[in-house]
Scaffold this active site. Sequence first.
Site, PDB file in Angstrom:
ATOM      1  N   LYS A  61     -13.145  38.172 -37.477  1.00 38.21           N
ATOM      2  CA  LYS A  61     -12.363  39.288 -36.930  1.00 38.21           C
ATOM      3  C   LYS A  61     -12.795  39.601 -35.505  1.00 38.21           C
ATOM      4  O   LYS A  61     -11.982  39.964 -34.661  1.00 38.21           O
ATOM      5  CB  LYS A  61     -12.505  40.529 -37.806  1.00 38.21           C
ATOM      6  CG  LYS A  61     -11.702  40.443 -39.078  1.00 38.21           C
ATOM      7  CD  LYS A  61     -11.653  41.765 -39.806  1.00 38.21           C
ATOM      8  CE  LYS A  61     -10.836  41.640 -41.078  1.00 38.21           C
ATOM      9  NZ  LYS A  61     -10.987  42.796 -41.951  1.00 38.21           N
ATOM     10  N   LYS A  80      -4.722  28.685 -46.865  1.00 35.81           N
ATOM     11  CA  LYS A  80      -4.433  29.792 -47.774  1.00 35.81           C
ATOM     12  C   LYS A  80      -3.104  30.475 -47.448  1.00 35.81           C
ATOM     13  O   LYS A  80      -2.783  30.661 -46.278  1.00 35.81           O
ATOM     14  CB  LYS A  80      -5.598  30.782 -47.629  1.00 35.81           C
ATOM     15  CG  LYS A  80      -5.575  31.980 -48.527  1.00 35.81           C
ATOM     16  CD  LYS A  80      -6.839  32.813 -48.360  1.00 35.81           C
ATOM     17  CE  LYS A  80      -6.538  34.103 -47.627  1.00 35.81           C
ATOM     18  NZ  LYS A  80      -7.558  35.142 -47.786  1.00 35.81           N
ATOM     19  N   LYS A 117      -0.161  36.504 -45.145  1.00 33.09           N
ATOM     20  CA  LYS A 117       0.970  37.144 -44.466  1.00 33.09           C
ATOM     21  C   LYS A 117       0.810  37.104 -42.957  1.00 33.09           C
ATOM     22  O   LYS A 117       1.747  37.403 -42.223  1.00 33.09           O
ATOM     23  CB  LYS A 117       1.158  38.580 -44.963  1.00 33.09           C
ATOM     24  CG  LYS A 117      -0.025  39.459 -44.711  1.00 33.09           C
ATOM     25  CD  LYS A 117       0.077  40.763 -45.484  1.00 33.09           C
ATOM     26  CE  LYS A 117      -1.252  41.479 -45.463  1.00 33.09           C
ATOM     27  NZ  LYS A 117      -1.836  41.740 -46.741  1.00 33.09           N
TER      28      LYS A 117
HETATM   29  P1  AMP Z   1      -6.331  40.441 -47.935  1.00 30.07           P
HETATM   30  O1  AMP Z   1      -4.929  40.906 -47.864  1.00 30.07           O
HETATM   31  O2  AMP Z   1      -6.558  39.091 -47.332  1.00 30.07           O
HETATM   32  O3  AMP Z   1      -7.326  41.483 -47.505  1.00 30.07           O
HETATM   33  O4  AMP Z   1      -6.646  40.191 -49.481  1.00 30.07           O
HETATM   34  C1  AMP Z   1      -6.548  41.159 -50.501  1.00 30.07           C
HETATM   35  C2  AMP Z   1      -6.951  40.508 -51.801  1.00 30.07           C
HETATM   36  O5  AMP Z   1      -6.065  39.424 -52.139  1.00 30.07           O
HETATM   37  C3  AMP Z   1      -8.372  39.900 -51.783  1.00 30.07           C
HETATM   38  O6  AMP Z   1      -9.017  40.134 -53.035  1.00 30.07           O
HETATM   39  C4  AMP Z   1      -8.114  38.422 -51.564  1.00 30.07           C
HETATM   40  O7  AMP Z   1      -9.141  37.631 -52.100  1.00 30.07           O
HETATM   41  C5  AMP Z   1      -6.778  38.191 -52.309  1.00 30.07           C
HETATM   42  N1  AMP Z   1      -5.982  37.096 -51.681  1.00 30.07           N
HETATM   43  C6  AMP Z   1      -5.438  37.084 -50.432  1.00 30.07           C
HETATM   44  N2  AMP Z   1      -4.746  35.939 -50.191  1.00 30.07           N
HETATM   45  C7  AMP Z   1      -4.841  35.179 -51.320  1.00 30.07           C
HETATM   46  C8  AMP Z   1      -4.341  33.874 -51.718  1.00 30.07           C
HETATM   47  N3  AMP Z   1      -3.603  33.111 -50.907  1.00 30.07           N
HETATM   48  N4  AMP Z   1      -4.648  33.427 -52.956  1.00 30.07           N
HETATM   49  C9  AMP Z   1      -5.386  34.188 -53.793  1.00 30.07           C
HETATM   50  N5  AMP Z   1      -5.884  35.408 -53.494  1.00 30.07           N
HETATM   51  C10 AMP Z   1      -5.629  35.923 -52.272  1.00 30.07           C
END
Ligand code: AMP
Length: 332
Positions: free
Chosen positions: A114, A196, A199
Amino acid sequence: MDERKIVFSGVQPSGALTIGNYIGAIKNWIDLQDEYNCFYCVVDLHAITVPQEPKNLRKNTLDLLALYLASGVDPEKATVFIQSHVSAHTELTWVLNTISYMGQLNRMTQFKEKAQRNEANLNAGLFTYPVLMASDILLYQTDLVPVGEDQKQHLELARDLAERFNNKYSDTFKVPDPLIKTVGAKIMSLQNPESKMSKSDADDNGYILLLDKPDAIERKIKRAVTDSIGEVRYRDEQPGIKNLMNIYSIFSGESVEHLEKKYEGEGYGKFKGDLADVVVEGLRPLQEKYDYYMKNKDYLETIYKEGAENAERVARKTLRKVYKKVGFIPRG
Ligand code: AMP
Ligand code: TRP
C-alpha cells in the site's frame, strides 16, 4: 454464561464486493454462526487509511452491512456492527501502539504494497492499520478469525501483541487462531487466471460483482479466458477452466469430479452457459434481499444499533481490564 467459542471478522467498506470476497470471506461466516458466538464488523476506521469520499464511505458502509445480511449473516445469531460505533477499538489501539515495534510493522507485506501505491498519502494510519486490526480481535477475547490467506501476517501480529501484553502485565487477552479455508480461499481473475480476482482490476471483465446484473454475469463468463485444449477437466494445465469449475462447484454444490463427468465430450460453450445460469440463480436471492434491506434503512439502523450495544458491552469489559493493568486511574 455463554460457553461458545468466539469468532471475529470484518471487511472494509471500500466499494462493491466481488464473488471472490463472498466465497473467500463472508460465505464462510454463515456456517460459523450456528456454533460460535460471532462478531461481524464493518471496519470503517480501517477504510480511511486510504483516501475516501465521505459521501461514498457512508453509502459503502450501509451497503456492506446490507450485503452481510443478504449473504445470510443472521443478526439473531451473530453480532453485526460498525467499527466506529464502538470507541473501545481506537482506545485499545493506542495502548497496543505503545507495545508495537516499528520494525515489525515495517515488515507487513500489505503495508509495503500500500505504501508503494499511496505515496502521496503515506499516513501513519496505514502504518498502524494492523494494530487496529489486532484491537478489533483482542477486545472480544476471540478464539477464531476467519480470513483469506492475505491476512495471515496481520493475525500473527495480533497473536504477538496479545502474548507481549500478557507477559508484560498478566493474562488479559486470549491468543486468537486464524481460520483459513483451503478451498475457495483464492478465486482467480476471469481474464488472468494467474492473479487474484479483485475489484481493483483495471479490466471489469476480470471480476463478477455480487450485485452484477444477469446480462453482465453472462457476458463476463462468456468472455472468461480458457485454453485451446477444449476439455472440461480440473487440472493445473487449465487454470482458467479450473477456476471456473471452482466457482461452479461452490455455487451449485456439485463436486468438480461430478462436473468433469457431466461435461465429458462437451465444449466450453455449454459449460460456460450453464455456469452463467448457476451464478445468476445463486446470486438472485442475495440480490433480492439486498434490495429489500436497502429499501428498509430503518431496519438496518436497528441492527447496527443493537449490534453496537452488544459489542460495546463485551469490548468495554476487556478495555477496563487493560486500563487497570497499565496503571490508569478509573474515573469511578
Ligand atoms: P479485500 O476486499 O481484499 O480487503 O478482502 C476482503 C476479504 O475477502 C478478505 O478476507 C480476503 O481474504 C477475501 N478475498 C478478497 N479477494 C478474494 C479472492 N479473489 N478469493 C478469495 N478471497 C478473497
Ligand atoms: N484487514 C482486513 C482485510 O483487509 C479487514 C479486517 C479489519 C479484519 N479488522 C479485522 C479481518 C479483524 C478480521 C478480523 O480484509
